[in-house]
Design a protein around this motif. Sequence first.
Motif, PDB file in Angstrom:
ATOM      1  N   LEU A 261       0.832  -1.205   0.000  1.00 10.51           N
ATOM      2  CA  LEU A 261       0.000   0.000   0.000  1.00 10.51           C
ATOM      3  C   LEU A 261       0.865   1.253   0.000  1.00 10.51           C
ATOM      4  CD1 LEU A 261      -2.861  -0.957   2.497  1.00 10.51           C
ATOM      5  CD2 LEU A 261      -2.745  -1.305   0.023  1.00 10.51           C
ATOM      6  N   LEU A 262       1.882   1.264   0.849  1.00 12.20           N
ATOM      7  CA  LEU A 262       2.795   2.406   0.879  1.00 12.20           C
ATOM      8  C   LEU A 262       3.516   2.558  -0.452  1.00 12.20           C
ATOM      9  CD1 LEU A 262       4.437   2.133   4.429  1.00 12.20           C
ATOM     10  CD2 LEU A 262       2.659   3.716   3.687  1.00 12.20           C
ATOM     11  N   ARG A 263       3.914   1.442  -1.041  1.00 13.40           N
ATOM     12  CA  ARG A 263       4.646   1.490  -2.317  1.00 13.40           C
ATOM     13  C   ARG A 263       3.784   2.130  -3.408  1.00 13.40           C
ATOM     14  NH1 ARG A 263       5.951  -3.501  -2.460  1.00 13.40           N
ATOM     15  NH2 ARG A 263       4.258  -4.264  -3.784  1.00 13.40           N
ATOM     16  N   ALA A 264       2.506   1.757  -3.482  1.00 18.42           N
ATOM     17  CA  ALA A 264       1.623   2.328  -4.501  1.00 18.42           C
ATOM     18  C   ALA A 264       1.450   3.828  -4.292  1.00 18.42           C
ATOM     19  CB  ALA A 264       0.262   1.632  -4.459  1.00 18.42           C
ATOM     20  N   ILE A 265       1.290   4.243  -3.038  1.00 22.30           N
ATOM     21  CA  ILE A 265       1.118   5.663  -2.730  1.00 22.30           C
ATOM     22  C   ILE A 265       2.366   6.458  -3.088  1.00 22.30           C
ATOM     23  CG2 ILE A 265       0.952   7.284  -0.781  1.00 22.30           C
ATOM     24  CD1 ILE A 265      -1.055   5.270   0.458  1.00 22.30           C
ATOM     25  N   VAL A 266       3.530   5.918  -2.753  1.00 20.64           N
ATOM     26  CA  VAL A 266       4.784   6.616  -3.044  1.00 20.64           C
ATOM     27  C   VAL A 266       4.970   6.794  -4.550  1.00 20.64           C
ATOM     28  CG1 VAL A 266       7.293   6.401  -2.970  1.00 20.64           C
ATOM     29  CG2 VAL A 266       5.956   5.964  -0.916  1.00 20.64           C
ATOM     30  N   LEU A 267       4.696   5.767  -5.319  1.00 20.09           N
ATOM     31  CA  LEU A 267       4.901   5.853  -6.765  1.00 20.09           C
ATOM     32  C   LEU A 267       3.924   6.833  -7.415  1.00 20.09           C
ATOM     33  CD1 LEU A 267       5.550   2.070  -7.574  1.00 20.09           C
ATOM     34  CD2 LEU A 267       7.220   3.936  -7.503  1.00 20.09           C
ATOM     35  N   THR A 268       2.671   6.820  -6.993  1.00 18.76           N
ATOM     36  CA  THR A 268       1.707   7.785  -7.537  1.00 18.76           C
ATOM     37  C   THR A 268       2.090   9.205  -7.158  1.00 18.76           C
ATOM     38  OG1 THR A 268      -0.218   6.347  -7.751  1.00 18.76           O
ATOM     39  CG2 THR A 268      -0.660   8.640  -7.255  1.00 18.76           C
TER      40      THR A 268
ATOM     41  N   THR B 276      -7.564   6.758  -4.300  1.00 17.29           N
ATOM     42  CA  THR B 276      -7.558   6.593  -5.753  1.00 17.29           C
ATOM     43  C   THR B 276      -8.341   7.700  -6.449  1.00 17.29           C
ATOM     44  OG1 THR B 276      -7.370   4.184  -5.532  1.00 17.29           O
ATOM     45  CG2 THR B 276      -8.189   5.033  -7.626  1.00 17.29           C
ATOM     46  N   VAL B 277      -9.546   7.973  -5.972  1.00 15.88           N
ATOM     47  CA  VAL B 277     -10.392   8.995  -6.604  1.00 15.88           C
ATOM     48  C   VAL B 277      -9.738  10.365  -6.531  1.00 15.88           C
ATOM     49  CG1 VAL B 277     -12.590  10.238  -6.391  1.00 15.88           C
ATOM     50  CG2 VAL B 277     -12.545   7.740  -6.261  1.00 15.88           C
ATOM     51  N   SER B 278      -9.129  10.678  -5.393  1.00 12.90           N
ATOM     52  CA  SER B 278      -8.506  11.998  -5.249  1.00 12.90           C
ATOM     53  C   SER B 278      -7.282  12.130  -6.154  1.00 12.90           C
ATOM     54  CB  SER B 278      -8.134  12.264  -3.787  1.00 12.90           C
ATOM     55  OG  SER B 278      -7.275  11.268  -3.274  1.00 12.90           O
ATOM     56  N   ALA B 279      -6.528  11.053  -6.357  1.00  7.20           N
ATOM     57  CA  ALA B 279      -5.370  11.108  -7.259  1.00  7.20           C
ATOM     58  C   ALA B 279      -5.820  11.353  -8.696  1.00  7.20           C
ATOM     59  CB  ALA B 279      -4.571   9.808  -7.168  1.00  7.20           C
TER      60      ALA B 279
ATOM     61  N   LEU C 245      -1.532   9.970 -15.627  1.00  4.11           N
ATOM     62  CA  LEU C 245      -1.095   8.578 -15.784  1.00  4.11           C
ATOM     63  C   LEU C 245      -0.480   8.038 -14.490  1.00  4.11           C
ATOM     64  CD1 LEU C 245       0.480   8.670 -19.373  1.00  4.11           C
ATOM     65  CD2 LEU C 245      -1.706   7.654 -18.689  1.00  4.11           C
ATOM     66  N   GLY C 246       0.119   8.928 -13.690  1.00  2.23           N
ATOM     67  CA  GLY C 246       0.724   8.491 -12.440  1.00  2.23           C
ATOM     68  C   GLY C 246      -0.276   7.912 -11.456  1.00  2.23           C
ATOM     69  N   ALA C 247      -1.552   8.278 -11.593  1.00  2.00           N
ATOM     70  CA  ALA C 247      -2.577   7.751 -10.703  1.00  2.00           C
ATOM     71  C   ALA C 247      -2.798   6.256 -10.885  1.00  2.00           C
ATOM     72  CB  ALA C 247      -3.894   8.501 -10.918  1.00  2.00           C
ATOM     73  N   ALA C 248      -2.256   5.690 -11.967  1.00  2.00           N
ATOM     74  CA  ALA C 248      -2.445   4.258 -12.236  1.00  2.00           C
ATOM     75  C   ALA C 248      -1.877   3.388 -11.122  1.00  2.00           C
ATOM     76  CB  ALA C 248      -1.801   3.895 -13.574  1.00  2.00           C
ATOM     77  N   PHE C 249      -0.832   3.849 -10.435  1.00  2.00           N
ATOM     78  CA  PHE C 249      -0.218   3.029  -9.382  1.00  2.00           C
ATOM     79  C   PHE C 249      -1.195   2.747  -8.241  1.00  2.00           C
ATOM     80  CE2 PHE C 249       3.587   5.072 -11.297  1.00  2.00           C
ATOM     81  CZ  PHE C 249       4.265   3.917 -11.661  1.00  2.00           C
ATOM     82  N   VAL C 250      -2.009   3.730  -7.858  1.00  2.00           N
ATOM     83  CA  VAL C 250      -3.008   3.467  -6.816  1.00  2.00           C
ATOM     84  C   VAL C 250      -4.276   2.872  -7.402  1.00  2.00           C
ATOM     85  CG1 VAL C 250      -2.156   5.172  -5.165  1.00  2.00           C
ATOM     86  CG2 VAL C 250      -3.797   5.888  -6.898  1.00  2.00           C
ATOM     87  N   LEU C 251      -4.596   3.235  -8.657  1.00  2.26           N
ATOM     88  CA  LEU C 251      -5.805   2.705  -9.290  1.00  2.26           C
ATOM     89  C   LEU C 251      -5.756   1.183  -9.381  1.00  2.26           C
ATOM     90  CD1 LEU C 251      -8.474   3.120 -10.850  1.00  2.26           C
ATOM     91  CD2 LEU C 251      -7.106   3.422 -12.925  1.00  2.26           C
ATOM     92  N   PHE C 252      -4.605   0.642  -9.757  1.00 10.25           N
ATOM     93  CA  PHE C 252      -4.464  -0.799  -9.929  1.00 10.25           C
ATOM     94  C   PHE C 252      -3.783  -1.452  -8.724  1.00 10.25           C
ATOM     95  CE2 PHE C 252      -4.546   0.943 -14.287  1.00 10.25           C
ATOM     96  CZ  PHE C 252      -5.719   0.319 -14.727  1.00 10.25           C
ATOM     97  N   SER C 253      -4.073  -0.932  -7.544  1.00  8.44           N
ATOM     98  CA  SER C 253      -3.550  -1.488  -6.294  1.00  8.44           C
ATOM     99  C   SER C 253      -4.719  -1.927  -5.414  1.00  8.44           C
ATOM    100  CB  SER C 253      -2.717  -0.430  -5.557  1.00  8.44           C
ATOM    101  OG  SER C 253      -3.567   0.498  -4.888  1.00  8.44           O
ATOM    102  N   PRO C 254      -4.440  -2.636  -4.320  1.00 12.94           N
ATOM    103  CA  PRO C 254      -5.524  -3.036  -3.413  1.00 12.94           C
ATOM    104  C   PRO C 254      -6.253  -1.856  -2.759  1.00 12.94           C
ATOM    105  CG  PRO C 254      -3.551  -4.339  -3.010  1.00 12.94           C
ATOM    106  CD  PRO C 254      -3.150  -3.237  -3.930  1.00 12.94           C
TER     107      PRO C 254
END
Length: 417
Positions: free
Chosen positions: A223-230, A292-295, A394-403
């Motif tokens: 979860l942290l990894r997805a947030i950091v990348l986005t 996800t929605v906010s990103a 496009l950067g929002a994809a990291f959280v979009l396709f995460s748990p």
Amino acid sequence: MTPLDLPLRRNRNFLWFWGGEAVSQLGAQFTLLAIPVLAVTFLGATEWQVGLLGAAQTAAFLLVGLPAGAWLDRMLKRRAMIAADIVRAAALATLPALWFAGHLEMWHLYVVGIVVGVATVFFDVAYQSYVPILLPSSQIGSGNSRLETTSQIASIGGPGLAGALLTIVSAPVLLVVDAISYVVSAFAIWRVRDTETTPPRHERRPLATEIAEGIAFVFRHRLLRAIVLTTAATNFFGFFITTLEALYVLRELDLGPASLGLMYSVGSVGGLLGAVATPWFTRLIGEGTAITVSAIGFGIATAAYPLASLAGVAALPVLIGGMLLQSFFVLVYNITQVTMRQRLCPPRLLGRMNASIRFVVWGVMPLGSLAGGALGTGLGIVPTMWIGTVGGLLGAAFVLFSPLTGMRELPREQVRD
């Protein structure tokens, strides 16, 4: 009832901390406007020079962000914040002194930007690591919400007031106000009392080992990894726009400093609404989904910048509307994810966890500034802003396709060693 268990409105230590932050946040809004106006209007900065200035102001997170976290885990965070405030006050005070002496040049802005940036690294990492020390776990979310709400109130009043003052006084005078605000912040934090202690020296390990432990904690947690990348992608491409913003508004759209201040001020109302609405918003759609929605919402709102070039006389309302939405979604995103990571992290890793995240998500900012300045010179401001908009979305994809997407409740328990 211990001081730690008091309601926030009666917690003397939190009130001093909160008050000091409120004053320094208001002063920082003056600098946010005064520095680019000083560079563009007074010193005639080019696209490349404002890119260098943006890089100088944010390079510290890339250069010292990681060791700062390890050092802060060995230090008393309250003392580190006081020292950082004093350094920032002294550095900013040099700019008006040089201006009134007739010696101010662009390289002075670069140097002060670097010094203030280094101090800000230590302050910000200590600040985010200090809230879980100052408050019990059950109050961290409420404390963050109050701190962010105050920050947004400052963002609403500060730029508008700064823009109005710039029609009366010069930009260097506004920097004096910010320097004073950091002194007030240092005094307020000095008044806070806590029970934090430094780890025994015999428990310390080599600095590189401790830094690696912080990085591993962040990137092994999905979860942290997805947030950091986005966040990193959004910040990198967002700085294509942020770097060129003053040039765009002041020269290309010819709206003037007062309009730039009004844009920041009115746009920040969205941030206040976001800070207040976050608890409701997360209950409505779920905490993970809110991230996800906010990103995605932030990425869409960014399109207001290049679209303003097509809006004619409506350019300013378009920019203000975009900033309203941007600020709203940024606050929902930040409050939700910062609270989660403060709850998840073991106390002894707080500094390194926050520093590791800041190293990545803020470390890309100087790179984005340089890229934005270079692209602005070669392609023009508006095409560069379109690239920044698409890249951030496009950067929002990291959280979009995460748990995170579809998750009603984020993990709430602190990880123990």
